[in-house]
Design an enzyme around this catalytic site. Structure first.
Site, PDB file in Angstrom:
ATOM      1  N   SER A 121     -32.978 -39.338 -35.225  1.00 38.97           N
ATOM      2  CA  SER A 121     -31.524 -39.393 -35.409  1.00 38.97           C
ATOM      3  C   SER A 121     -30.836 -38.553 -34.350  1.00 38.97           C
ATOM      4  CB  SER A 121     -31.210 -38.817 -36.798  1.00 38.97           C
ATOM      5  OG  SER A 121     -29.838 -38.529 -36.913  1.00 38.97           O
ATOM      6  N   TYR A 131     -32.217 -31.876 -43.655  1.00 37.83           N
ATOM      7  CA  TYR A 131     -32.505 -33.264 -43.239  1.00 37.83           C
ATOM      8  C   TYR A 131     -32.768 -33.306 -41.733  1.00 37.83           C
ATOM      9  CZ  TYR A 131     -31.507 -37.941 -41.495  1.00 37.83           C
ATOM     10  OH  TYR A 131     -31.578 -39.136 -40.808  1.00 37.83           O
ATOM     11  N   LYS A 149     -36.284 -34.253 -39.252  1.00 37.13           N
ATOM     12  CA  LYS A 149     -36.365 -35.164 -38.094  1.00 37.13           C
ATOM     13  C   LYS A 149     -36.912 -34.415 -36.874  1.00 37.13           C
ATOM     14  CE  LYS A 149     -34.953 -38.762 -40.160  1.00 37.13           C
ATOM     15  NZ  LYS A 149     -35.905 -39.831 -40.431  1.00 37.13           N
ATOM     16  N   PHE A 186     -27.706 -43.344 -33.424  1.00 32.77           N
ATOM     17  CA  PHE A 186     -26.389 -42.742 -33.595  1.00 32.77           C
ATOM     18  C   PHE A 186     -25.837 -43.206 -34.955  1.00 32.77           C
ATOM     19  CE2 PHE A 186     -25.589 -39.915 -30.036  1.00 32.77           C
ATOM     20  CZ  PHE A 186     -26.837 -40.018 -29.448  1.00 32.77           C
ATOM     21  N   ASN A 227     -21.110 -40.715 -48.665  1.00 35.25           N
ATOM     22  CA  ASN A 227     -20.776 -39.572 -47.801  1.00 35.25           C
ATOM     23  C   ASN A 227     -20.299 -40.053 -46.446  1.00 35.25           C
ATOM     24  OD1 ASN A 227     -21.762 -37.435 -49.548  1.00 35.25           O
ATOM     25  ND2 ASN A 227     -23.780 -38.339 -49.180  1.00 35.25           N
TER      26      ASN A 227
END
Ligand code: NAD
Ligand code: UD1
Length: 336
Positions: free
Chosen positions: A124, A148, A152, A177, A197
């Site tokens: 990410s 989170y 990654k 992205f 969210n």
């Protein structure tokens, strides 16, 4: 040989499986449905008009997952399975570390045991942390601001270390992205649990009447209209990026890292205007305080993915808004 897709019932996984089936790839999906619904699999079959193997299991369970490796001849793994909500990861960090990292270690162990040498990992843009310089290139500094993001980042390091120790692996780290949009059929799309969210599912829930108005988090950023700028990529373009990566890995490139974005930044108000157009009326919004942790501007430099694997996005912002809205309108309660 087959492509094993972990998390293939999820948002990005389901769109990617359709791309794979359309290219006549043999697909095996493994998913626990911790954040998706079995109906997604029926929808994939309906759209692609092709079938695939499916195993319902938690990929942290090595003994169970071993059966998938025993029963199939796997060429490559596309590893989407993971928990992905930033706010939830702050509240449940250990669950995030356990699920995201253990699942990857289990996969790697089985890859070694069964001599499966190719893996594409869903990373990410979050691994870039806070960057002063945009567009962001793959060699920018890495950091993370929440559990989170750290999962990654750690998984990227684990895969990089694996490659340093054993050069026979081919590994693609794909840094997404902001994926939005849905399949043009309106049959699959993003199906978040509870109040979304992220910006786009929030807007479509305002449009469908589930939420009263959009909260725009700050209009005093140093951007063209004061609201936050991001690189939104249509999920079908993103799915196509995995086909490009699969073909790239077939050239035995070793470890490769690519941004998957459009290279264009749109503000929150640009996005809202695109949805107003798609929905056919002005959606209500209020300017509220900045969301803690948000940055002003983030968008990709996608040139490396273009030059090295021919990845190019095709969909416009209007396509993204139209397809998101089409999905929401046809499925007001998601896949429930
Ligand atoms: P998603 O939640 O829709 O899909 C993930 C799928 O993995 C779900 O179907 C879930 O049930 C499954 N899963 C999770 N843990 C599992 C486990 N232990 N065993 C088996 N199945 C498991 O998420 P998505 O938006 O499709 O994201 C896919 C991947 O891309 C994730 O790794 C995510 O972190 C990453 N990513 C997503 C975004 C985004 O904005 N959607 C951005 C950057 C990176
Ligand atoms: C968030 C995550 C990121 C993750 C990405 C995709 C954070 C800090 N980052 O990125 O790790 O990879 O989602 O899942 O959570 N906005 C509003 N109102 C809303 C929602 C969002 O104004 O109700 C604004 C935000 O301030 C931001 C933009 O819309 O400027 C996009 O927000 P969002 O969709 O949450 O994505 P990111 O914050 O970029």
């Amino acid at each position: 040989m087959a492509i094993l897709v972990t998390g293939g019932a999820g948002y990005i996984g389901s769109h990617t499986v359709i791309e794979l089936l359309e290219k006549n790839e043999e697909v095996i999906i493994v998913d626990s449905f911790i954040n998706s619904k079995p109906e997604a699999l029926n929808r994939i079959r309906q759209i692609a008009n092709k079938d695939f193997k499916f195993y319902q299991m938690d990929i942290c369970d090595k003994d169970n997952l071993r059966k998938v490796f025993e029963e199939n001849d796997i060429e490559c793994i596309i590893h989407f399975a993971g928990l992905k909500a930033v706010g939830e990861s702050v509240k449940l960090p250990i669950e995030y570390y356990k699920n995201n990292i253990i699942s990857t270690l289990v996969l790697i162990d089985l890859m070694k045991e069964f001599k499966v040498k190719n893996i594409i990992f869903s990373s990410s843009a979050t691994v870039y942390g806070v960057q002063e310089i945009v567009p962001i290139k793959e060699d920018a500094s890495l950091s993370a601001t929440n559990p989170y993001g750290r999962t990654k980042l750690f998984i990227e390091y684990i895969l990089k270390d694996l490659y340093v120790a054993d050069k026979s692996f081919n590994i693609a780290l794909l840094r997404y992205f902001n994926p939005i949009g849905a399949h043009p059929s309106g049959l699959i799309g993003e199906d978040p649990n509870g109040i979304p969210n992220n910006l786009c599912p929030y807007i479509t829930q305002v449009a469908i009447g589930k939420l009263p108005y959009l909260n725009v988090f700050g209009n005093d950023y140093n951007t063209h209209d004061g609201t936050g700028v991001r690189d939104y990529i249509h999920v079908c373009d993103l799915a196509h990026g995995h086909l490009c990566a699969l073909n790239k890995l077939r050239e035995n490139p070793g470890l490769v890292i690519y941004n998957l974005g459009t290279g264009v930044g749109y503000s929150v108000l640009d996005i809202l205007h695109a949805f107003n157009k798609a929905v056919g009326r002005d959606l209500p919004y209020k300017i509220v305080d900045r969301r803690p942790g948000d940055i002003a501007t983030c968008y990709a430099d996608p040139t490396k993915a273009y030059k090295e694997m021919g990845f190019k996005t095709e969909k416009t912002l209007d396509d993204m808004a139209r397809d998101s809205w089409n999905w929401q309108k046809n499925n007001p309660n998601g896949l429930n």
